[in-house]
Design a protein around this motif. Structure first.
Motif, PDB file in Angstrom:
ATOM      1  N   MET A   1      10.521   6.483   0.047  1.00  0.00           N
ATOM      2  CA  MET A   1      11.257   6.976  -1.136  1.00  0.00           C
ATOM      3  C   MET A   1      10.994   8.512  -1.046  1.00  0.00           C
ATOM      4  N   SER A   2      12.305   9.147  -1.523  1.00  0.00           N
ATOM      5  CA  SER A   2      12.529  10.794  -1.478  1.00  0.00           C
ATOM      6  C   SER A   2      13.102  11.157  -2.664  1.00  0.00           C
ATOM      7  N   ASN A   3      13.037  12.368  -3.084  1.00  0.00           N
ATOM      8  CA  ASN A   3      13.525  12.966  -4.025  1.00  0.00           C
ATOM      9  C   ASN A   3      13.280  12.166  -5.297  1.00  0.00           C
TER      10      ASN A   3
ATOM     11  N   GLY B   1      10.816  15.291  -7.255  1.00  0.00           N
ATOM     12  CA  GLY B   1      11.204  15.857  -6.025  1.00  0.00           C
ATOM     13  C   GLY B   1      10.341  15.265  -4.579  1.00  0.00           C
ATOM     14  N   GLY B   2       9.242  14.930  -4.942  1.00  0.00           N
ATOM     15  CA  GLY B   2       8.312  14.602  -3.789  1.00  0.00           C
ATOM     16  C   GLY B   2       8.903  13.253  -2.932  1.00  0.00           C
ATOM     17  N   SER B   3       8.005  12.702  -2.132  1.00  0.00           N
ATOM     18  CA  SER B   3       8.180  11.548  -1.456  1.00  0.00           C
ATOM     19  C   SER B   3       7.025  10.864  -1.143  1.00  0.00           C
ATOM     20  N   LEU B   4       7.352   9.463  -1.042  1.00  0.00           N
ATOM     21  CA  LEU B   4       6.138   8.665  -0.973  1.00  0.00           C
ATOM     22  C   LEU B   4       6.604   7.366   0.198  1.00  0.00           C
ATOM     23  N   ARG B   5       5.821   6.843   0.935  1.00  0.00           N
ATOM     24  CA  ARG B   5       6.060   5.682   1.844  1.00  0.00           C
ATOM     25  C   ARG B   5       5.187   4.561   1.322  1.00  0.00           C
ATOM     26  N   LEU B   6       6.043   3.494   1.004  1.00  0.00           N
ATOM     27  CA  LEU B   6       5.246   2.335   0.782  1.00  0.00           C
ATOM     28  C   LEU B   6       5.144   1.449   1.881  1.00  0.00           C
ATOM     29  N   SER B   7       4.386   0.598   2.008  1.00  0.00           N
ATOM     30  CA  SER B   7       4.184  -0.591   3.055  1.00  0.00           C
ATOM     31  C   SER B   7       3.941  -1.967   2.596  1.00  0.00           C
ATOM     32  N   CYS B   8       4.613  -2.843   3.210  1.00  0.00           N
ATOM     33  CA  CYS B   8       4.295  -4.035   2.715  1.00  0.00           C
ATOM     34  C   CYS B   8       3.944  -4.909   4.176  1.00  0.00           C
TER      35      CYS B   8
ATOM     36  N   SER C   1       0.812  -1.083  -0.149  1.00  0.00           N
ATOM     37  CA  SER C   1      -0.039   0.062   0.090  1.00  0.00           C
ATOM     38  C   SER C   1       0.696   1.162   0.078  1.00  0.00           C
ATOM     39  N   GLY C   2       0.305   2.423  -0.177  1.00  0.00           N
ATOM     40  CA  GLY C   2       0.842   3.686  -0.157  1.00  0.00           C
ATOM     41  C   GLY C   2       1.293   4.360  -1.395  1.00  0.00           C
TER      42      GLY C   2
END
Length: 122
Positions: free
Chosen positions: A82-84, A14-21, A6-7
């Motif tokens: 995940m960044s940049n 340039g943005g960020s996301l965080r994935l989860s498992c 998910s996520g």
């Protein structure tokens, strides 16, 4: 073993996301959890991996310094911060488990999630 990612989503460069498992199943704590991604028309590629027990990690060169893998043993969950982000990071991201060593080889993982889409706009 059941894996649920998910996520994912749409983010600007340039943005960020965080994935989860989120993982469930048998004796996964002795194994390696990996993150892979697949862009349209391309082969699935290794992103990073973590050993459940020791926390040792490995990353693809293309994401080193931008992506970080962590795990929460109590929640049986692995994260990919995940960044940049760059447009070339656009792909479906999969988590995988079952590898007995820290490996980039997808064939050494025997359980896979269904994936979550990450789209990075320029």
């Amino acid at each position: 073993v059941q894996l649920v990612e998910s996520g994912g989503g749409l983010v600007q460069a340039g943005g960020s996301l965080r994935l989860s498992c989120a993982a469930s199943g048998l004796t996964f704590w002795s194994y390696t959890m990996g993150w892979f991604r697949q862009a349209p028309g391309k082969e699935r590629e290794f992103v990073g991996a973590v050993r459940w027990r020791s926390g040792s990690t490995d990353y693809a060169e293309s994401v080193k310094g931008r992506f970080t893998i962590s795990r929460d043993n109590a929640r049986n969950t692995v994260y990919l911060q995940m960044s940049n982000l760059k447009p070339e990071d656009t792909a479906v991201y999969y988590c995988a488990s079952g590898a007995r060593v820290l490996t980039t080889n997808p064939h050494e993982y025997n359980a896979w999630g269904r994936g979550t889409q990450v789209t990075v706009s320029s």
